[in-house]
Design an enzyme around this catalytic site. Structure first.
Site, PDB file in Angstrom:
ATOM      1  N   ARG A  26      87.487  19.811  -6.136  1.00 40.17           N
ATOM      2  CA  ARG A  26      86.617  18.812  -6.747  1.00 40.17           C
ATOM      3  C   ARG A  26      87.294  17.457  -6.892  1.00 40.17           C
ATOM      4  NH1 ARG A  26      86.976  17.152 -11.714  1.00 40.17           N
ATOM      5  NH2 ARG A  26      88.367  18.873 -12.236  1.00 40.17           N
ATOM      6  N   GLU A  64      95.177  20.249 -29.827  1.00 38.11           N
ATOM      7  CA  GLU A  64      93.940  20.334 -29.048  1.00 38.11           C
ATOM      8  C   GLU A  64      93.113  21.536 -29.510  1.00 38.11           C
ATOM      9  OE1 GLU A  64      92.396  20.277 -24.422  1.00 38.11           O
ATOM     10  OE2 GLU A  64      94.198  21.430 -24.917  1.00 38.11           O
ATOM     11  N   TRP A  86      92.835  14.093 -22.963  1.00 33.85           N
ATOM     12  CA  TRP A  86      91.436  14.033 -22.535  1.00 33.85           C
ATOM     13  C   TRP A  86      91.000  12.629 -22.149  1.00 33.85           C
ATOM     14  CZ3 TRP A  86      87.706  17.619 -21.513  1.00 33.85           C
ATOM     15  CH2 TRP A  86      87.971  18.952 -21.869  1.00 33.85           C
ATOM     16  N   TYR A 128      84.014  22.214 -25.158  1.00 30.32           N
ATOM     17  CA  TYR A 128      84.419  23.439 -25.854  1.00 30.32           C
ATOM     18  C   TYR A 128      83.993  23.556 -27.316  1.00 30.32           C
ATOM     19  CZ  TYR A 128      87.515  24.021 -21.815  1.00 30.32           C
ATOM     20  OH  TYR A 128      88.015  24.162 -20.548  1.00 30.32           O
ATOM     21  N   ARG A 160      82.339  45.954 -30.028  1.00 33.31           N
ATOM     22  CA  ARG A 160      82.665  45.502 -28.672  1.00 33.31           C
ATOM     23  C   ARG A 160      81.999  44.162 -28.372  1.00 33.31           C
ATOM     24  NH1 ARG A 160      81.898  51.183 -27.958  1.00 33.31           N
ATOM     25  NH2 ARG A 160      79.724  50.875 -27.332  1.00 33.31           N
ATOM     26  N   CYS A 180      86.910  25.555 -18.513  1.00 35.04           N
ATOM     27  CA  CYS A 180      87.834  26.343 -17.687  1.00 35.04           C
ATOM     28  C   CYS A 180      88.141  27.668 -18.385  1.00 35.04           C
ATOM     29  CB  CYS A 180      89.111  25.559 -17.421  1.00 35.04           C
ATOM     30  SG  CYS A 180      88.861  24.088 -16.423  1.00 35.04           S
ATOM     31  N   ARG A 205      88.028  30.741 -15.772  1.00 36.31           N
ATOM     32  CA  ARG A 205      87.449  30.701 -14.424  1.00 36.31           C
ATOM     33  C   ARG A 205      88.306  29.893 -13.467  1.00 36.31           C
ATOM     34  NH1 ARG A 205      85.718  25.758 -12.903  1.00 36.31           N
ATOM     35  NH2 ARG A 205      85.470  24.281 -14.619  1.00 36.31           N
ATOM     36  N   SER A 206      89.032  28.887 -14.010  1.00 30.16           N
ATOM     37  CA  SER A 206      89.812  27.965 -13.196  1.00 30.16           C
ATOM     38  C   SER A 206      91.076  27.623 -13.962  1.00 30.16           C
ATOM     39  CB  SER A 206      88.987  26.699 -12.934  1.00 30.16           C
ATOM     40  OG  SER A 206      89.751  25.697 -12.313  1.00 30.16           O
ATOM     41  N   ASP A 208      94.747  25.472 -13.621  1.00 32.87           N
ATOM     42  CA  ASP A 208      95.788  24.619 -13.052  1.00 32.87           C
ATOM     43  C   ASP A 208      97.119  25.154 -13.565  1.00 32.87           C
ATOM     44  OD1 ASP A 208      97.717  22.626 -12.760  1.00 32.87           O
ATOM     45  OD2 ASP A 208      96.695  21.196 -14.070  1.00 32.87           O
ATOM     46  N   ASN A 216      97.439  26.035 -22.109  1.00 34.32           N
ATOM     47  CA  ASN A 216      96.404  26.991 -22.504  1.00 34.32           C
ATOM     48  C   ASN A 216      96.989  28.228 -23.162  1.00 34.32           C
ATOM     49  OD1 ASN A 216      94.524  26.234 -19.492  1.00 34.32           O
ATOM     50  ND2 ASN A 216      94.307  25.340 -21.521  1.00 34.32           N
ATOM     51  N   HIS A 246      95.283  28.144  -9.338  1.00 37.54           N
ATOM     52  CA  HIS A 246      95.690  27.218  -8.288  1.00 37.54           C
ATOM     53  C   HIS A 246      96.844  26.313  -8.697  1.00 37.54           C
ATOM     54  CE1 HIS A 246      92.264  25.491 -10.570  1.00 37.54           C
ATOM     55  NE2 HIS A 246      93.026  24.415 -10.603  1.00 37.54           N
ATOM     56  N   ALA A 302      95.019  15.780 -12.289  1.00 42.19           N
ATOM     57  CA  ALA A 302      93.914  15.592 -11.345  1.00 42.19           C
ATOM     58  C   ALA A 302      92.614  15.487 -12.135  1.00 42.19           C
ATOM     59  CB  ALA A 302      93.847  16.761 -10.364  1.00 42.19           C
TER      60      ALA A 302
END
Length: 303
Positions: A26, A64, A86, A128, A160, A180, A205-206, A208, A216, A246, A302
């Site tokens: 992206r 954060e 951010w 978020y 659950r 993410c 899901r993604s 860096d 994170n 990635h 990025a």
């Protein structure tokens, strides 16, 4: 001898460098990517999984997380805490919309000095914190997912359904960045014991792996520690799972440097006090000892 848990991170980096699928992305930067990874960090002895093969500014990461928990979406609050991670997104939007070449420092100064400017240009959309604390249903009802999880942990720890997430499909296009780290699911072991153990699995899901993942993991560990304290449990495992994992092509120097270093012992975390609720934590409450990392490594974000 037990293998240092940070090698899980280094193994993922090595796989990306040696076998990653070269892809367009992206941002236009390009990545080496793989699909489906997992790491597990045992926090039961007070361990705080902050990577050591490069310095992680864990206070910024925790700030954060505290900002997410407020439900706020404007960068002004972050800038007041000297957190600039951010700014890139609203600054890019401002430059695109106005044709201005305002520097990041000038833009941030205007956000801090002018509430009206901050309201117009500093908001990130329903990212978020909005989804975690103020998820809005079609009928206008708002749901505080974090408070609901804490209530379940206290009253039905075998459930659950103890999770919250941020992938609110109707609001994705209004977000500066789609979530993410999407899903946070909790699990209690030793129900009925004097001190049950609370674990957290985060699905991302993604990821860096050069810049984002170290932040994170530290902030997710902080969240697990906070919620465990609030419900009178012991932290168990932080389990991190990644989908598109990635490495940006302009982070290769970072990966190669980190891979040349030997991990050092993780620090320990305890709290200076027990706040009244999840909304009452301050950065001063986090007491981290024994953090002795290798030097920091600069790398571009990025956008």
């Amino acid at each position: 001898m037990t293998r240092h848990p940070e090698f899980q991170y280094l193994d993922i980096l090595r796989t990306l460098v040696e076998h990653g699928d070269r892809r367009k992305d992206r941002t236009g930067t390009g990545t080496l990517a793989t699909f489906g990874s997992m790491m597990r960090f045992d926090m039961s002895d007070g361990t705080f999984p902050v990577y050591t093969t490069k310095r992680v500014y864990w206070k910024t990461a925790v700030k954060e997380m505290l900002w997410f928990l407020t439900g706020q979406t404007n960068i002004r609050t972050l800038l007041e805490e000297n957190v600039r991670i951010w700014t890139d997104w609203p600054l890019a939007n401002y430059r695109s919309a106005t044709g201005s070449n305002l520097s990041q420092e000038e833009f941030e100064a205007k956000i801090l000095a002018d509430a009206d400017f901050a309201s117009e240009w500093g908001d990130l959309g329903p990212v978020y914190g909005k989804q975690w604390r103020r998820w809005q249903a079609a009928d206008g009802t708002e749901y505080d997912q974090v408070a609901d999880v804490i209530l379940l942990l206290r009253n039905d720890p075998g459930s659950r359904r103890m999770l919250f997430h941020a992938w609110n499909v109707p609001e994705l296009k209004a977000m500066a960045l789609s979530p993410c780290h999407m899903t946070y699911q909790f699990f209690v072991a030793g129900i009925g014991d004097e001190v049950p153990r609370l674990s957290l699995m985060v699905t991302q899901r993604s990821s860096d792996m050069g810049l984002g993942n170290p932040f994170n993991v530290a902030q997710q560990a902080a969240l697990l520690a906070m919620i465990a304290q609030q419900v009178d449990m012991q932290p168990g495992e932080l389990i991190w799972t990644g989908g598109d994992v990635h490495l940006y092509l302009d982070h290769m120097h970072l990966a190669e440097t980190v891979l040349s270093r030997e991990p050092r012992p993780f620090p320990k975390l305890h709290f200076a006090r027990k706040p009244d609720g999840i909304d009452d934590y301050k950065i001063e409450d986090f007491v981290v000892t024994g953090y002795d990392p290798h030097p920091a490594i600069e790398a571009p974000v990025a956008v």
